[in-house]
Design a protein around this motif. Sequence first.
Motif, short mmCIF file in Angstrom:
data_model
loop_
_atom_site.label_atom_id
_atom_site.label_comp_id
_atom_site.label_asym_id
_atom_site.label_seq_id
_atom_site.Cartn_x
_atom_site.Cartn_y
_atom_site.Cartn_z
N GLN A 173 0.80 -1.22 0.00
CA GLN A 173 0.00 0.00 0.00
C GLN A 173 0.84 1.27 0.00
O GLN A 173 0.46 2.26 -0.63
N PHE A 174 1.95 1.27 0.74
CA PHE A 174 2.70 2.51 0.96
C PHE A 174 4.18 2.42 0.57
O PHE A 174 4.91 3.38 0.76
N GLY A 175 4.60 1.27 0.11
CA GLY A 175 6.02 1.12 -0.16
C GLY A 175 6.84 0.91 1.08
O GLY A 175 8.06 1.10 1.08
N GLY A 176 6.20 0.50 2.17
CA GLY A 176 6.90 0.22 3.42
C GLY A 176 6.90 1.40 4.35
O GLY A 176 6.23 2.42 4.13
N CYS A 177 7.65 1.28 5.44
CA CYS A 177 7.77 2.36 6.40
C CYS A 177 9.08 2.18 7.16
O CYS A 177 9.76 1.17 7.04
N ASP A 178 9.43 3.19 7.95
CA ASP A 178 10.67 3.17 8.72
C ASP A 178 10.44 2.83 10.19
O ASP A 178 11.36 2.38 10.87
N GLY A 179 9.24 3.08 10.69
CA GLY A 179 8.97 2.81 12.09
C GLY A 179 7.49 2.63 12.33
O GLY A 179 6.64 3.08 11.54
N VAL A 180 7.16 1.94 13.42
CA VAL A 180 5.77 1.77 13.84
C VAL A 180 5.64 2.13 15.31
O VAL A 180 6.55 1.87 16.12
N MET A 181 4.53 2.78 15.65
CA MET A 181 4.16 3.02 17.03
C MET A 181 3.07 2.02 17.39
O MET A 181 2.05 1.94 16.69
N LEU A 182 3.27 1.26 18.44
CA LEU A 182 2.30 0.25 18.84
C LEU A 182 1.28 0.87 19.78
O LEU A 182 1.61 1.31 20.87
N TRP A 183 0.01 0.87 19.33
CA TRP A 183 -1.08 1.44 20.13
C TRP A 183 -1.87 0.28 20.70
O TRP A 183 -2.28 -0.61 19.97
N ASN A 184 -2.15 0.32 22.02
CA ASN A 184 -2.61 -0.92 22.64
C ASN A 184 -3.84 -0.84 23.52
O ASN A 184 -4.51 -1.85 23.72
N ALA A 185 -4.19 0.32 24.08
CA ALA A 185 -5.17 0.30 25.16
C ALA A 185 -6.36 1.24 24.93
O ALA A 185 -7.50 0.79 24.86
N TYR A 186 -6.14 2.56 24.89
CA TYR A 186 -7.26 3.46 24.63
C TYR A 186 -7.86 3.10 23.27
O TYR A 186 -7.09 2.87 22.32
N PRO A 187 -9.18 3.00 23.14
CA PRO A 187 -10.25 3.42 24.03
C PRO A 187 -10.88 2.29 24.87
O PRO A 187 -12.05 2.38 25.23
N VAL A 210 10.57 0.17 16.22
CA VAL A 210 9.33 0.00 16.97
C VAL A 210 9.35 0.92 18.20
O VAL A 210 10.36 0.98 18.92
N TYR A 211 8.22 1.59 18.42
CA TYR A 211 8.12 2.56 19.51
C TYR A 211 6.93 2.21 20.41
O TYR A 211 5.85 1.88 19.92
N LEU A 212 7.20 2.32 21.69
CA LEU A 212 6.20 2.05 22.72
C LEU A 212 5.37 3.31 22.95
O LEU A 212 5.91 4.41 23.04
N THR A 213 4.06 3.17 23.05
CA THR A 213 3.21 4.32 23.38
C THR A 213 2.99 4.36 24.89
O THR A 213 2.64 3.37 25.52
N TYR A 214 3.22 5.52 25.46
CA TYR A 214 3.12 5.75 26.92
C TYR A 214 2.17 6.92 27.13
O TYR A 214 2.31 7.96 26.50
N TYR A 215 1.17 6.74 28.02
CA TYR A 215 0.14 7.75 28.25
C TYR A 215 0.39 8.47 29.58
O TYR A 215 -0.19 8.08 30.61
N ASP A 248 9.23 3.66 36.14
CA ASP A 248 9.70 2.28 36.31
C ASP A 248 8.96 1.33 35.37
O ASP A 248 9.56 0.41 34.81
N SER A 249 7.65 1.55 35.21
CA SER A 249 6.87 0.70 34.31
C SER A 249 7.33 0.88 32.86
O SER A 249 7.45 -0.08 32.10
N VAL A 250 7.57 2.14 32.46
CA VAL A 250 8.02 2.41 31.10
C VAL A 250 9.36 1.74 30.83
O VAL A 250 9.54 1.03 29.83
N THR A 251 10.31 1.94 31.72
CA THR A 251 11.64 1.39 31.48
C THR A 251 11.65 -0.13 31.53
O THR A 251 12.38 -0.77 30.77
N ALA A 252 10.80 -0.71 32.39
CA ALA A 252 10.71 -2.17 32.42
C ALA A 252 10.19 -2.70 31.09
O ALA A 252 10.69 -3.71 30.57
N ASP A 275 1.94 9.99 24.46
CA ASP A 275 0.59 10.37 24.05
C ASP A 275 0.14 11.61 24.81
O ASP A 275 0.15 11.65 26.04
N SER A 276 -0.28 12.63 24.05
CA SER A 276 -0.85 13.87 24.59
C SER A 276 0.14 14.72 25.37
O SER A 276 -0.27 15.64 26.08
#
Length: 663
Positions: free
Chosen positions: A111-125, A158-163, A175-179, A192-193
């Motif tokens: 669809q896009f010719g690939g990408c360089d990075g992804v952000m993983l979205w997991n919880a909201y809403p 790959v990037y972790l989403t942190y709210y 501590d949760s983020v770094t773990a 996020d935000s």
Amino acid sequence: MPSPGFNPYVPRPIDLPAAVPLQADADLSAIDEAKIFAAPDDPEDWPAWRAALNRWRDEARARIGYDAARYADTSRAARIMHMVWLWDEWLYDHASGRFTVDRYVEGLAEQFGGCDGVMLWNAYPVLGIDPRNHFAYFEDVPELPEVVAAFQRHGIRVYLTYYPWETGAGAEAIDSVTALVSKLGVDGVFLDSSKEGSARLRVALDAIDPALTVEGESRVPLARVADQLMSWGQWFADSKIPGVLRSKWFERRHDIHHVRRWNRDHLDELHSAWLNGTGVLVWEVVFGVWVGWNARDRDLLRAMRRLYRSHAAWFISEDWVPLADHPGDGKVYASRWDHQGQPLWTVVNRGEAVDGVWLVVEGEVGAGFVDLVSGKALTATTLPDGRIGIGGALPSGGIAAVARASGELEPQPPLAASSFFPARMALPLAGPKTEATSTPRGMVAVTAPAQDLVVTYRLRETGLYGETPFIEEWKPLPPRLHEIVSLTRPVPALHFAISPAEVTNAEFYAFTNATGYRPARPERFLAHWRDGRPAPGTETLPVTHVELADARAYARWAGLRLATEDEWQVAAEQGKLERLAPLVWNLTESEHCDGRTRFHTLKGGCELHPVVSDWYVESGLLPPQRSVKLLQLGAGLNRSPAIGFRCAIDLIGQEVSAGSFAA
């Protein structure tokens, strides 16, 4: 909160580009926190504007004592990013309970010719269905490190989403983020935000790896550009004449990811990104809502990424001239990037189709010029004043990358012209059919005529039935966002039996004991039981920690099915439902799918949670007409102590007179 006259379809004042003072003695610190530097309307002012931008950059760097050390390793750049819903059907097979990273990557390439990075979205809403915070929706997915590694093997960061808005930025949250960063092996953290991460977060990430990236949402404060190598360009309004992104101008290696997540037309941010040599964020599944990209915009982004990769050194060059070498027709604009004496012009057409001169440059025609986007030679002629006129055909909205001809030109496929929106319908999936000729023991009969059923819901970003609630809006804000709204659903005549109360622990134990049922993904299944059975004293409580597939399995064993959302509402409005304590949401037979996202409807409400937020699923006892859309997660994450179910069955073989309908 917006003013009473707030228009959600136009940029807010804080989103508008900042005018750059052109006076030689102007105090330029006033534009330190601009999103975009507006370009003057009069081309005669462009040289003074560029001079002011250069002076601002020098002064701002000296004023804050800028240290560019973190940008030394340019190999970690991720120019084109995708926001990935962790349970997207491209990425997760709900039937088998397995992640399918290769399938997702193939889809991106196609669809896009690939990408360089992804952000993983997991919880909201989904947040708010019980007391879990967003970290749990990462922590409880055991194979997530393998998912991250699989993306990385494809060359995708790959990037972790942190709210921070949900958990704060205190020691416990850090501590949760770094773990999670250590456990998952991600390349960085998206906030996020939040425009900036705390100093505590930066120190904690440095202890793991100083190269870990932090990306904030919206404009990164000038003082944090040094340690936040990327930022989200969300709600960035450009000037009539294309302007310059402040953070990119300040630090050429800083990646801003342009995003307008509710738009079906992305030409404005694509043009701005191309002229600024910076990134774009693709977000097709927005909180469970499909907002896909049209063919024209996908192809433009594909071409941009190809040039970003082949000419990476140009797009971080210190020798960047915005609004360069224009013939002044008011349609075509360009930036010039020079690397090792070789120029590259990024060109956009913001007007109607043109066929003529785009650029007027110094020098000689020589071997000529080419457009690396189309893979075609351009017309280059010597003008009466001795300069070179370069151009050719350029469609409306088109882009080009002009370079001096050297060697054999690689032909490129034509870019799509269609801006037609690739709609996806969220279709209901057919549930099981079960019938009885009389009301089964322990159930109650419900009869209702064909009617227009009024359904209410809170207007959240996830919508209710697959619709896009804020399409083309600039930024949804209260009071429109989160207000209670209603719709009318036409419902045929109903004649069915329903369980007056939720299925209990004892009833569900009879099922598991008789069948040995175990789900494909066992995480959180009956987590409140002990040694495979209900704890003493809980037998008559509603069974929870079950998801849709578990409830369906029980109903099938019992010769029943789940109640539909319409049946649940009609029965409740007729006063035929009991609610066991503790109060739990009821799953319904209402699964929908658009090929990328699955969801189903919850009814009834649950015990009031101690932490209440407009960004959470609501809790407490709710009226029968209220519905809540629950996105279908994987790895057992939908199993909650606040969700149960009840069963129903169709009644047939009985004549239903008009007088038998309940009032």
